[in-house]
Design a protein around this motif. Sequence first.
Motif, PDB file in Angstrom:
ATOM      1  N   PHE A  53      15.191  38.001  -9.745  1.00 45.79           N
ATOM      2  CA  PHE A  53      16.620  38.066  -9.421  1.00 45.79           C
ATOM      3  C   PHE A  53      17.098  36.715  -8.891  1.00 45.79           C
ATOM      4  CE2 PHE A  53      16.668  42.415 -10.225  1.00 45.79           C
ATOM      5  CZ  PHE A  53      17.895  42.998  -9.927  1.00 45.79           C
ATOM      6  N   GLY A  54      18.145  36.191  -9.496  1.00 43.87           N
ATOM      7  CA  GLY A  54      18.705  34.927  -9.050  1.00 43.87           C
ATOM      8  C   GLY A  54      18.114  33.718  -9.731  1.00 43.87           C
ATOM      9  N   VAL A  55      17.012  33.896 -10.450  1.00 42.88           N
ATOM     10  CA  VAL A  55      16.359  32.790 -11.156  1.00 42.88           C
ATOM     11  C   VAL A  55      16.318  33.057 -12.658  1.00 42.88           C
ATOM     12  CG1 VAL A  55      14.207  31.480 -11.432  1.00 42.88           C
ATOM     13  CG2 VAL A  55      14.967  32.173  -9.154  1.00 42.88           C
ATOM     14  N   LEU A  56      15.792  34.222 -13.028  1.00 37.06           N
ATOM     15  CA  LEU A  56      15.690  34.614 -14.434  1.00 37.06           C
ATOM     16  C   LEU A  56      16.820  35.553 -14.851  1.00 37.06           C
ATOM     17  CD1 LEU A  56      11.841  35.310 -14.633  1.00 37.06           C
ATOM     18  CD2 LEU A  56      13.048  33.190 -15.205  1.00 37.06           C
ATOM     19  N   SER A  57      17.304  36.352 -13.902  1.00 36.02           N
ATOM     20  CA  SER A  57      18.334  37.337 -14.226  1.00 36.02           C
ATOM     21  C   SER A  57      19.207  37.608 -13.013  1.00 36.02           C
ATOM     22  CB  SER A  57      17.687  38.639 -14.695  1.00 36.02           C
ATOM     23  OG  SER A  57      17.131  39.344 -13.586  1.00 36.02           O
ATOM     24  N   LEU A  58      20.305  38.316 -13.281  1.00 31.75           N
ATOM     25  CA  LEU A  58      21.189  38.819 -12.215  1.00 31.75           C
ATOM     26  C   LEU A  58      21.290  40.331 -12.390  1.00 31.75           C
ATOM     27  CD1 LEU A  58      23.949  36.065 -12.188  1.00 31.75           C
ATOM     28  CD2 LEU A  58      22.259  36.501 -10.392  1.00 31.75           C
ATOM     29  N   GLY A  59      20.159  40.999 -12.232  1.00 30.50           N
ATOM     30  CA  GLY A  59      20.084  42.410 -12.592  1.00 30.50           C
ATOM     31  C   GLY A  59      19.813  42.473 -14.083  1.00 30.50           C
ATOM     32  N   PRO A  60      20.532  43.310 -14.834  1.00 33.17           N
ATOM     33  CA  PRO A  60      20.313  43.329 -16.282  1.00 33.17           C
ATOM     34  C   PRO A  60      20.621  42.008 -16.989  1.00 33.17           C
ATOM     35  CG  PRO A  60      21.387  45.347 -15.570  1.00 33.17           C
ATOM     36  CD  PRO A  60      21.365  44.425 -14.378  1.00 33.17           C
ATOM     37  N   PRO A  61      21.742  41.302 -16.670  1.00 32.25           N
ATOM     38  CA  PRO A  61      22.062  40.100 -17.453  1.00 32.25           C
ATOM     39  C   PRO A  61      21.080  38.970 -17.221  1.00 32.25           C
ATOM     40  CG  PRO A  61      23.980  40.893 -16.223  1.00 32.25           C
ATOM     41  CD  PRO A  61      22.791  41.595 -15.678  1.00 32.25           C
ATOM     42  N   VAL A  62      20.727  38.300 -18.310  1.00 33.48           N
ATOM     43  CA  VAL A  62      19.860  37.132 -18.205  1.00 33.48           C
ATOM     44  C   VAL A  62      20.673  35.936 -17.720  1.00 33.48           C
ATOM     45  CG1 VAL A  62      20.249  36.358 -20.587  1.00 33.48           C
ATOM     46  CG2 VAL A  62      18.082  35.802 -19.434  1.00 33.48           C
ATOM     47  N   ILE A  63      20.062  35.054 -16.948  1.00 28.12           N
ATOM     48  CA  ILE A  63      20.684  33.776 -16.588  1.00 28.12           C
ATOM     49  C   ILE A  63      20.489  32.831 -17.769  1.00 28.12           C
ATOM     50  CG2 ILE A  63      20.447  31.752 -15.074  1.00 28.12           C
ATOM     51  CD1 ILE A  63      19.910  33.704 -12.779  1.00 28.12           C
ATOM     52  N   PRO A  64      21.549  32.234 -18.313  1.00 27.59           N
ATOM     53  CA  PRO A  64      21.444  31.488 -19.580  1.00 27.59           C
ATOM     54  C   PRO A  64      20.368  30.409 -19.605  1.00 27.59           C
ATOM     55  CG  PRO A  64      23.750  31.851 -19.038  1.00 27.59           C
ATOM     56  CD  PRO A  64      22.951  32.338 -17.854  1.00 27.59           C
ATOM     57  N   ALA A  65      20.174  29.714 -18.484  1.00 29.85           N
ATOM     58  CA  ALA A  65      19.174  28.639 -18.473  1.00 29.85           C
ATOM     59  C   ALA A  65      17.745  29.164 -18.422  1.00 29.85           C
ATOM     60  CB  ALA A  65      19.423  27.722 -17.273  1.00 29.85           C
ATOM     61  N   GLY A  66      17.573  30.474 -18.177  1.00 31.68           N
ATOM     62  CA  GLY A  66      16.240  31.020 -17.992  1.00 31.68           C
ATOM     63  C   GLY A  66      15.335  30.928 -19.197  1.00 31.68           C
ATOM     64  N   PRO A  67      15.711  31.467 -20.360  1.00 34.20           N
ATOM     65  CA  PRO A  67      14.812  31.406 -21.515  1.00 34.20           C
ATOM     66  C   PRO A  67      14.422  29.993 -21.947  1.00 34.20           C
ATOM     67  CG  PRO A  67      16.430  33.141 -21.818  1.00 34.20           C
ATOM     68  CD  PRO A  67      16.842  32.389 -20.578  1.00 34.20           C
ATOM     69  N   PRO A  68      15.353  29.006 -22.000  1.00 31.91           N
ATOM     70  CA  PRO A  68      14.906  27.648 -22.321  1.00 31.91           C
ATOM     71  C   PRO A  68      13.934  27.078 -21.287  1.00 31.91           C
ATOM     72  CG  PRO A  68      17.281  27.833 -22.591  1.00 31.91           C
ATOM     73  CD  PRO A  68      16.833  29.089 -21.932  1.00 31.91           C
ATOM     74  N   ALA A  69      14.144  27.387 -20.004  1.00 30.51           N
ATOM     75  CA  ALA A  69      13.212  26.919 -18.974  1.00 30.51           C
ATOM     76  C   ALA A  69      11.852  27.588 -19.139  1.00 30.51           C
ATOM     77  CB  ALA A  69      13.788  27.213 -17.590  1.00 30.51           C
ATOM     78  N   TYR A  70      11.863  28.877 -19.439  1.00 32.58           N
ATOM     79  CA  TYR A  70      10.621  29.606 -19.703  1.00 32.58           C
ATOM     80  C   TYR A  70       9.860  28.948 -20.863  1.00 32.58           C
ATOM     81  CZ  TYR A  70       7.809  33.387 -21.763  1.00 32.58           C
ATOM     82  OH  TYR A  70       6.798  34.136 -22.318  1.00 32.58           O
ATOM     83  N   ALA A  71      10.575  28.597 -21.935  1.00 29.07           N
ATOM     84  CA  ALA A  71       9.940  27.936 -23.080  1.00 29.07           C
ATOM     85  C   ALA A  71       9.366  26.576 -22.694  1.00 29.07           C
ATOM     86  CB  ALA A  71      10.948  27.793 -24.219  1.00 29.07           C
ATOM     87  N   ALA A  72      10.083  25.845 -21.834  1.00 27.20           N
ATOM     88  CA  ALA A  72       9.594  24.528 -21.402  1.00 27.20           C
ATOM     89  C   ALA A  72       8.306  24.650 -20.602  1.00 27.20           C
ATOM     90  CB  ALA A  72      10.669  23.810 -20.584  1.00 27.20           C
ATOM     91  N   ILE A  73       8.210  25.676 -19.770  1.00 26.51           N
ATOM     92  CA  ILE A  73       6.988  25.886 -18.990  1.00 26.51           C
ATOM     93  C   ILE A  73       5.829  26.233 -19.912  1.00 26.51           C
ATOM     94  CG2 ILE A  73       5.901  27.264 -17.175  1.00 26.51           C
ATOM     95  CD1 ILE A  73       8.769  27.807 -16.114  1.00 26.51           C
ATOM     96  N   ARG A  74       6.077  27.118 -20.877  1.00 24.03           N
ATOM     97  CA  ARG A  74       5.041  27.477 -21.848  1.00 24.03           C
ATOM     98  C   ARG A  74       4.602  26.246 -22.653  1.00 24.03           C
ATOM     99  NH1 ARG A  74       2.825  32.151 -20.134  1.00 24.03           N
ATOM    100  NH2 ARG A  74       4.074  34.010 -20.525  1.00 24.03           N
TER     101      ARG A  74
END
Length: 301
Positions: A53-74
Amino acid sequence: MPDMERLSFEEAWNGYLKWAHRLPPAPPPVTPRRISGIAEIISDFDAVILDNFGVLSLGPPVIPAGPPAYAAIRDAGAAIRVISNDGSKALSAMLESHRRRGYHFAEEEIYAGLSLLEEAARDAAGGLWAAIGLDPLPVPSGTFQARNWATDRFDLDEAAGLLLMDCLSFGRDDFRRVLESFRRYPRPVIVCNPDLTAPYTDAMSLEPGYLAHWLADEAGIEPLFLGKPFPEVYRRALRDLPHVPPERVLCVGDTLHTDVLGGRHLGMKTLLVETGFTRGQDPLALADESGIWPDFIASSI
Protein backbone atom coordinates in the motif's frame (compact mmCIF):
# COMPACT_ATOMS: atom_id res chain seq x y z
CA MET A 1 -12.36 3.55 -0.97
CA PRO A 2 -14.11 0.66 0.80
CA ASP A 3 -16.63 1.34 3.56
CA MET A 4 -13.98 1.91 6.21
CA GLU A 5 -13.61 4.44 8.98
CA ARG A 6 -11.23 7.13 7.83
CA LEU A 7 -8.34 8.81 9.60
CA SER A 8 -6.99 12.21 8.73
CA PHE A 9 -3.28 12.54 8.12
CA GLU A 10 -3.01 14.56 11.34
CA GLU A 11 -4.72 11.85 13.42
CA ALA A 12 -2.41 9.16 12.08
CA TRP A 13 0.76 11.26 12.26
CA ASN A 14 0.06 12.39 15.81
CA GLY A 15 -0.57 8.76 16.72
CA TYR A 16 2.79 7.69 15.33
CA LEU A 17 4.49 10.43 17.34
CA LYS A 18 2.54 9.66 20.52
CA TRP A 19 3.15 5.93 20.39
CA ALA A 20 6.74 5.96 19.15
CA HIS A 21 7.88 4.60 22.54
CA ARG A 22 6.42 1.21 21.56
CA LEU A 23 8.42 1.13 18.32
CA PRO A 24 12.13 0.47 17.75
CA PRO A 25 14.32 3.49 18.57
CA ALA A 26 15.01 6.00 15.82
CA PRO A 27 18.40 5.40 14.12
CA PRO A 28 21.02 8.12 13.73
CA PRO A 29 20.05 10.82 11.22
CA VAL A 30 21.23 10.75 7.63
CA THR A 31 20.92 13.31 4.84
CA PRO A 32 18.38 12.03 2.30
CA ARG A 33 19.21 12.10 -1.39
CA ARG A 34 16.35 12.86 -3.77
CA ILE A 35 16.22 10.50 -6.73
CA SER A 36 13.98 9.95 -9.75
CA GLY A 37 13.03 6.42 -8.74
CA ILE A 38 14.46 3.04 -7.86
CA ALA A 39 15.88 2.45 -11.34
CA GLU A 40 18.43 5.20 -10.64
CA ILE A 41 20.02 3.31 -7.73
CA ILE A 42 19.10 -0.36 -8.19
CA SER A 43 22.65 -1.30 -9.27
CA ASP A 44 23.82 -0.49 -5.72
CA PHE A 45 21.65 -3.21 -4.16
CA ASP A 46 21.39 -6.99 -4.15
CA ALA A 47 17.92 -7.19 -2.56
CA VAL A 48 14.87 -4.94 -2.41
CA ILE A 49 12.08 -5.03 0.18
CA LEU A 50 8.86 -3.50 -1.12
CA ASP A 51 5.84 -2.27 0.77
CA ASN A 52 2.48 -2.74 -0.96
CA PHE A 53 0.00 0.00 0.00
CA GLY A 54 1.38 3.38 -1.02
CA VAL A 55 4.23 1.90 -3.07
CA LEU A 56 2.78 -0.70 -5.45
CA SER A 57 -0.92 0.06 -5.07
CA LEU A 58 -3.55 2.24 -3.41
CA GLY A 59 -5.86 -0.60 -2.49
CA PRO A 60 -7.14 -2.17 -5.71
CA PRO A 61 -5.67 0.45 -8.12
CA VAL A 62 -2.08 -0.02 -9.18
CA ILE A 63 0.34 2.91 -8.81
CA PRO A 64 1.43 3.64 -12.43
CA ALA A 65 5.17 3.70 -11.70
CA GLY A 66 4.98 0.34 -9.92
CA PRO A 67 5.11 -2.20 -12.77
CA PRO A 68 8.01 -0.47 -14.61
CA ALA A 69 9.94 -0.27 -11.32
CA TYR A 70 9.18 -3.94 -10.65
CA ALA A 71 10.56 -4.79 -14.12
CA ALA A 72 13.70 -2.73 -13.46
CA ILE A 73 14.37 -4.64 -10.24
CA ARG A 74 13.89 -7.97 -12.01
CA ASP A 75 16.14 -6.89 -14.89
CA ALA A 76 18.87 -5.89 -12.41
CA GLY A 77 18.80 -9.38 -10.88
CA ALA A 78 18.12 -8.16 -7.35
CA ALA A 79 16.18 -10.39 -4.99
CA ILE A 80 12.68 -9.11 -4.23
CA ARG A 81 10.75 -9.42 -1.02
CA VAL A 82 7.36 -7.85 -0.34
CA ILE A 83 6.71 -7.17 3.34
CA SER A 84 3.19 -5.97 3.90
CA ASN A 85 1.32 -5.26 7.11
CA ASP A 86 -1.87 -6.50 5.45
CA GLY A 87 -3.65 -8.75 7.93
CA SER A 88 -6.85 -9.22 5.95
CA LYS A 89 -6.16 -12.21 3.73
CA ALA A 90 -4.10 -15.33 3.25
CA LEU A 91 -0.87 -15.43 1.22
CA SER A 92 -2.59 -16.98 -1.80
CA ALA A 93 -5.07 -14.10 -1.95
CA MET A 94 -2.24 -11.56 -1.67
CA LEU A 95 -0.44 -13.20 -4.60
CA GLU A 96 -3.57 -13.12 -6.75
CA SER A 97 -4.15 -9.43 -5.97
CA HIS A 98 -0.58 -8.61 -7.02
CA ARG A 99 -0.88 -10.63 -10.24
CA ARG A 100 -4.00 -8.73 -11.24
CA ARG A 101 -1.94 -5.55 -10.99
CA GLY A 102 0.92 -6.95 -13.08
CA TYR A 103 3.28 -8.04 -10.29
CA HIS A 104 4.25 -11.72 -10.59
CA PHE A 105 5.73 -12.51 -7.21
CA ALA A 106 6.54 -16.02 -6.10
CA GLU A 107 5.08 -17.38 -2.88
CA GLU A 108 8.47 -17.25 -1.15
CA GLU A 109 8.77 -13.52 -1.95
CA ILE A 110 5.71 -12.39 0.06
CA TYR A 111 5.71 -11.83 3.83
CA ALA A 112 3.40 -10.18 6.35
CA GLY A 113 2.78 -10.11 10.06
CA LEU A 114 0.54 -13.12 9.39
CA SER A 115 3.70 -15.03 8.44
CA LEU A 116 4.64 -15.00 12.13
CA LEU A 117 1.24 -15.91 13.55
CA GLU A 118 1.83 -19.66 13.72
CA GLU A 119 4.99 -19.12 15.75
CA ALA A 120 3.24 -16.62 18.03
CA ALA A 121 0.51 -19.18 18.68
CA ARG A 122 2.96 -21.55 20.37
CA ASP A 123 3.29 -19.21 23.33
CA ALA A 124 -0.31 -17.99 23.32
CA ALA A 125 -3.00 -18.85 25.82
CA GLY A 126 -5.35 -21.67 24.87
CA GLY A 127 -9.07 -21.30 24.41
CA LEU A 128 -11.19 -19.22 22.07
CA TRP A 129 -9.64 -15.97 20.87
CA ALA A 130 -11.64 -13.01 19.63
CA ALA A 131 -10.47 -11.74 16.26
CA ILE A 132 -11.22 -8.50 14.46
CA GLY A 133 -10.78 -9.14 10.76
CA LEU A 134 -12.38 -10.35 7.55
CA ASP A 135 -14.10 -13.67 6.98
CA PRO A 136 -12.72 -16.17 6.33
CA LEU A 137 -10.15 -15.33 8.99
CA PRO A 138 -6.64 -16.02 7.62
CA VAL A 139 -5.61 -17.93 10.75
CA PRO A 140 -3.31 -20.93 10.10
CA SER A 141 -5.01 -24.22 10.84
CA GLY A 142 -3.91 -25.87 14.06
CA THR A 143 -2.92 -22.58 15.72
CA PHE A 144 -5.58 -20.35 17.26
CA GLN A 145 -9.16 -21.24 17.87
CA ALA A 146 -10.56 -17.89 16.82
CA ARG A 147 -13.96 -16.37 16.08
CA ASN A 148 -14.49 -13.10 14.27
CA TRP A 149 -15.91 -10.65 16.80
CA ALA A 150 -16.35 -8.08 14.02
CA THR A 151 -19.21 -10.20 12.66
CA ASP A 152 -20.21 -12.32 15.67
CA ARG A 153 -20.51 -10.29 18.88
CA PHE A 154 -20.10 -13.09 21.40
CA ASP A 155 -19.19 -12.46 25.07
CA LEU A 156 -15.75 -10.85 24.93
CA ASP A 157 -15.10 -11.51 28.60
CA GLU A 158 -14.88 -15.22 27.73
CA ALA A 159 -12.16 -14.74 25.09
CA ALA A 160 -8.63 -15.95 25.86
CA GLY A 161 -7.11 -13.05 23.93
CA LEU A 162 -7.54 -10.68 21.02
CA LEU A 163 -6.25 -10.95 17.45
CA LEU A 164 -6.24 -7.62 15.59
CA MET A 165 -6.14 -8.36 11.86
CA ASP A 166 -8.22 -5.91 9.82
CA CYS A 167 -10.71 -3.06 10.38
CA LEU A 168 -13.00 -3.21 7.36
CA SER A 169 -16.42 -1.90 8.50
CA PHE A 170 -15.12 -1.81 12.07
CA GLY A 171 -14.43 1.53 13.73
CA ARG A 172 -13.54 3.26 16.94
CA ASP A 173 -17.11 3.23 18.24
CA ASP A 174 -17.23 -0.56 17.79
CA PHE A 175 -13.93 -0.91 19.59
CA ARG A 176 -15.15 0.75 22.79
CA ARG A 177 -16.76 -2.53 23.86
CA VAL A 178 -13.40 -4.25 23.42
CA LEU A 179 -11.75 -1.60 25.57
CA GLU A 180 -14.30 -2.12 28.33
CA SER A 181 -13.79 -5.89 28.39
CA PHE A 182 -9.99 -5.73 28.35
CA ARG A 183 -9.94 -3.08 31.06
CA ARG A 184 -11.93 -5.46 33.25
CA TYR A 185 -9.93 -8.56 32.34
CA PRO A 186 -6.51 -7.85 30.80
CA ARG A 187 -5.50 -10.59 28.36
CA PRO A 188 -2.96 -11.04 25.55
CA VAL A 189 -3.31 -9.01 22.37
CA ILE A 190 -1.62 -9.98 19.09
CA VAL A 191 -1.51 -7.46 16.26
CA CYS A 192 -0.98 -8.81 12.74
CA ASN A 193 -1.11 -5.32 11.23
CA PRO A 194 0.78 -2.64 13.23
CA ASP A 195 -0.12 0.14 10.77
CA LEU A 196 -2.17 3.03 12.10
CA THR A 197 -3.51 3.83 8.64
CA ALA A 198 -3.30 2.76 5.00
CA PRO A 199 -3.47 5.07 1.95
CA TYR A 200 -6.26 4.62 -0.57
CA THR A 201 -6.84 6.71 -3.69
CA ASP A 202 -8.84 9.46 -1.98
CA ALA A 203 -8.47 8.90 1.78
CA MET A 204 -6.73 6.95 4.52
CA SER A 205 -8.21 4.13 6.57
CA LEU A 206 -8.23 3.20 10.23
CA GLU A 207 -5.95 0.17 10.73
CA PRO A 208 -5.43 -2.30 13.62
CA GLY A 209 -2.26 -0.68 14.94
CA TYR A 210 -4.25 2.39 15.93
CA LEU A 211 -6.68 0.27 17.94
CA ALA A 212 -3.83 -1.71 19.52
CA HIS A 213 -2.02 1.37 20.84
CA TRP A 214 -5.31 2.81 22.09
CA LEU A 215 -5.99 -0.45 23.92
CA ALA A 216 -2.48 -0.46 25.37
CA ASP A 217 -2.99 3.03 26.76
CA GLU A 218 -6.43 2.27 28.19
CA ALA A 219 -5.92 -1.23 29.58
CA GLY A 220 -2.20 -1.30 30.41
CA ILE A 221 -1.63 -4.24 28.05
CA GLU A 222 1.48 -4.36 25.87
CA PRO A 223 0.44 -5.93 22.55
CA LEU A 224 2.60 -8.33 20.56
CA PHE A 225 3.19 -6.66 17.17
CA LEU A 226 4.05 -9.06 14.34
CA GLY A 227 4.77 -6.77 11.36
CA LYS A 228 6.78 -3.70 10.40
CA PRO A 229 8.68 -1.89 11.89
CA PHE A 230 9.49 -4.75 14.25
CA PRO A 231 12.55 -6.78 13.22
CA GLU A 232 11.32 -10.37 13.19
CA VAL A 233 9.33 -10.07 9.96
CA TYR A 234 12.42 -8.71 8.16
CA ARG A 235 14.55 -11.54 9.50
CA ARG A 236 11.98 -14.07 8.32
CA ALA A 237 11.85 -12.52 4.85
CA LEU A 238 15.64 -12.45 4.47
CA ARG A 239 16.53 -15.75 6.11
CA ASP A 240 17.40 -17.36 2.76
CA LEU A 241 19.65 -14.40 1.78
CA PRO A 242 22.33 -14.60 4.50
CA HIS A 243 25.02 -13.65 1.99
CA VAL A 244 23.49 -10.20 1.40
CA PRO A 245 24.81 -7.62 3.89
CA PRO A 246 22.22 -5.19 5.31
CA GLU A 247 23.68 -2.19 3.52
CA ARG A 248 23.02 -3.94 0.19
CA VAL A 249 19.30 -4.23 0.98
CA LEU A 250 16.97 -1.37 0.01
CA CYS A 251 13.62 -1.01 1.81
CA VAL A 252 11.02 0.95 -0.17
CA GLY A 253 8.00 2.36 1.63
CA ASP A 254 5.68 5.32 2.10
CA THR A 255 5.73 5.61 5.91
CA LEU A 256 8.56 6.76 8.16
CA HIS A 257 7.42 4.92 11.31
CA THR A 258 7.04 1.53 9.61
CA ASP A 259 9.00 1.09 6.37
CA VAL A 260 11.87 3.50 7.02
CA LEU A 261 12.22 2.86 10.74
CA GLY A 262 12.07 -0.91 10.31
CA GLY A 263 14.68 -0.99 7.57
CA ARG A 264 17.13 1.44 9.11
CA HIS A 265 16.81 -0.22 12.52
CA LEU A 266 18.42 -3.32 10.95
CA GLY A 267 21.12 -1.40 9.07
CA MET A 268 19.43 -1.44 5.66
CA LYS A 269 19.05 1.48 3.27
CA THR A 270 15.63 3.04 2.78
CA LEU A 271 13.70 4.85 0.05
CA LEU A 272 10.66 6.92 1.05
CA VAL A 273 8.14 7.43 -1.77
CA GLU A 274 5.53 10.19 -1.81
CA THR A 275 2.66 8.21 -3.34
CA GLY A 276 1.09 6.99 -0.09
CA PHE A 277 1.01 8.22 3.48
CA THR A 278 3.34 11.16 2.81
CA ARG A 279 1.58 12.45 -0.32
CA GLY A 280 1.04 16.18 -0.14
CA GLN A 281 3.37 16.47 2.85
CA ASP A 282 6.93 17.78 3.25
CA PRO A 283 8.97 14.61 3.86
CA LEU A 284 11.96 16.50 5.24
CA ALA A 285 9.77 18.29 7.80
CA LEU A 286 8.24 14.95 8.81
CA ALA A 287 11.67 13.37 9.17
CA ASP A 288 12.86 16.27 11.28
CA GLU A 289 9.82 16.09 13.56
CA SER A 290 10.00 12.31 14.03
CA GLY A 291 13.78 11.88 13.97
CA ILE A 292 13.39 9.12 11.36
CA TRP A 293 15.38 9.88 8.22
CA PRO A 294 15.33 7.90 4.94
CA ASP A 295 18.43 7.48 2.80
CA PHE A 296 16.53 8.37 -0.40
CA ILE A 297 13.32 10.19 -1.30
CA ALA A 298 11.42 9.90 -4.60
CA SER A 299 8.05 11.13 -5.82
CA SER A 300 7.22 7.53 -6.80
CA ILE A 301 8.98 4.19 -6.94
